[in-house]
Design a protein around this motif. Structure first.
Motif, PDB file in Angstrom:
ATOM      1  N   ASN A 152      -4.565  13.909  -1.781  1.00  0.00           N
ATOM      2  CA  ASN A 152      -3.659  12.770  -1.711  1.00  0.00           C
ATOM      3  C   ASN A 152      -4.300  11.555  -2.366  1.00  0.00           C
ATOM      4  O   ASN A 152      -5.524  11.454  -2.468  1.00  0.00           O
ATOM      5  CB  ASN A 152      -3.306  12.475  -0.246  1.00  0.00           C
ATOM      6  N   HIS A 168      -4.202   7.404  -2.223  1.00  0.00           N
ATOM      7  CA  HIS A 168      -3.748   6.192  -1.548  1.00  0.00           C
ATOM      8  C   HIS A 168      -4.105   4.986  -2.413  1.00  0.00           C
ATOM      9  O   HIS A 168      -5.216   4.908  -2.936  1.00  0.00           O
ATOM     10  CB  HIS A 168      -4.404   6.063  -0.165  1.00  0.00           C
ATOM     11  N   ASP A 180       0.865  -1.183   0.000  1.00  0.00           N
ATOM     12  CA  ASP A 180       0.000   0.000   0.000  1.00  0.00           C
ATOM     13  C   ASP A 180       0.899   1.230   0.000  1.00  0.00           C
ATOM     14  O   ASP A 180       1.863   1.292   0.760  1.00  0.00           O
ATOM     15  CB  ASP A 180      -0.875   0.047   1.259  1.00  0.00           C
ATOM     16  N   LYS A 181       0.565   2.213  -0.841  1.00  0.00           N
ATOM     17  CA  LYS A 181       1.390   3.424  -0.914  1.00  0.00           C
ATOM     18  C   LYS A 181       0.512   4.650  -1.093  1.00  0.00           C
ATOM     19  O   LYS A 181      -0.627   4.555  -1.558  1.00  0.00           O
ATOM     20  CB  LYS A 181       2.369   3.350  -2.098  1.00  0.00           C
ATOM     21  N   SER A 182       1.087   5.801  -0.746  1.00  0.00           N
ATOM     22  CA  SER A 182       0.378   7.079  -0.919  1.00  0.00           C
ATOM     23  C   SER A 182       1.228   8.064  -1.687  1.00  0.00           C
ATOM     24  O   SER A 182       2.464   8.062  -1.573  1.00  0.00           O
ATOM     25  CB  SER A 182       0.042   7.694   0.446  1.00  0.00           C
ATOM     26  N   LYS A 234      -8.028  11.411  -1.072  1.00  0.00           N
ATOM     27  CA  LYS A 234      -8.455  12.082   0.163  1.00  0.00           C
ATOM     28  C   LYS A 234      -8.051  13.544   0.084  1.00  0.00           C
ATOM     29  O   LYS A 234      -6.911  13.856  -0.247  1.00  0.00           O
ATOM     30  CB  LYS A 234      -7.807  11.425   1.384  1.00  0.00           C
ATOM     31  N   LYS A 259       1.316  12.312  -2.366  1.00  0.00           N
ATOM     32  CA  LYS A 259       0.734  13.549  -1.837  1.00  0.00           C
ATOM     33  C   LYS A 259       0.810  14.657  -2.880  1.00  0.00           C
ATOM     34  O   LYS A 259       1.748  14.706  -3.687  1.00  0.00           O
ATOM     35  CB  LYS A 259       1.478  13.976  -0.577  1.00  0.00           C
ATOM     36  N   ASN A 263      -4.107   0.815  -2.469  1.00  0.00           N
ATOM     37  CA  ASN A 263      -3.973  -0.449  -1.728  1.00  0.00           C
ATOM     38  C   ASN A 263      -3.623  -1.586  -2.674  1.00  0.00           C
ATOM     39  O   ASN A 263      -3.976  -1.561  -3.862  1.00  0.00           O
ATOM     40  CB  ASN A 263      -5.301  -0.805  -1.038  1.00  0.00           C
TER      41      ASN A 263
END
Lengths: 115, 111
Positions: A75, A77, A18-20, A67, A22, A79
């Motif tokens: 941002n 995200h 999982d990464k985000s 989000k 920004k 999964n």
């Protein structure tokens, strides 16, 4: 004085993680976007937020969740990353004026590589 | 849905004129845009034209719009090696003014 900034610029990760990513804009714009650019340079809209509310959600897998904590930030995200998620992701923002003029300002992109 | 089509590749010599073409299907398009993407960078707006205009000139750039044929072109005069990039045609027409992009034309300028 960067207008639209994204972090990180490069992201290399394993399948299943999982990464985000920004994104921040300092232009005072109300609307922000996420685009995906594949290896053939095709650019597709993924999401659009206006004043922190989701207004566009194209057919994107629900593993992707945007989000917007405030209107200057959007941002992304992701999964359970898959190989097909490898691409360059661009954030953009605009101040949509009446009459539909929509100049979008793009960030420098985040190159995601899933191994 | 809306569709925007462009040829994928154009090669010219430095000093020549470049013409990049685009066709679109949405007759309610209000604004049409040309964006430039240099290697490793995001897109940057080059110029735009409102749908009630036929032509717009901005220094070395000339945009021509044929609304009847839904055809847009970008002419770059005296093309320089620094013009080498991908050029995206885009249009807005929807209530939320989303941009629909073409697939991009890679312009290669050789010395």
């Amino acid at each position: 004085d960067t207008a639209v900034s994204q972090t990180p610029k490069y992201l290399v990760t394993q399948m299943g993680n999982d990464k985000s990513i920004k994104c921040e804009q300092n232009l005072g714009h109300d609307t922000m976007y996420w685009y995906k650019q594949d290896s053939k340079k095709f650019l597709k809209i993924m999401f659009s937020y206006n004043n922190k509310e989701l207004i566009i959600n194209e057919t994107v897998p629900n593993r992707f969740s945007p989000k917007s904590p405030d209107k200057a930030h959007l941002n992304l995200h992701i999964n359970s990353l898959e190989l097909g998620d490898s691409a360059v992701y661009f954030c953009a923002s605009s101040q949509v004026a009446s009459g539909f003029y929509n100049e979008q300002f793009f960030g420098p992109g985040t190159r995601l590589t899933v191994l | 849905g809306e569709d925007v089509e462009q040829s994928l590749f154009l090669s010219v010599r430095e000093g020549d004129s470049s013409v990049i073409n685009c066709t679109y299907t949405d007759s309610s398009s209000t604004y049409l845009y040309w964006y430039k993407q240099e290697p490793g960078a995001g897109l940057q707006l080059l110029t735009y034209i409102f749908s009630n205009m036929d032509m717009k000139q901005d220094q070395r750039l000339t945009v021509l719009l044929n609304k009847k044929d839904k055809h847009l072109s970008l002419r770059i005069a005296d093309t320089q090696t620094g013009d080498s990039a991908i050029y995206f045609c885009a249009e807005t027409s929807s209530g939320y003014s989303t941009l629909t992009f073409g697939k991009g034309t890679m312009l290669l300028v050789s010395p």
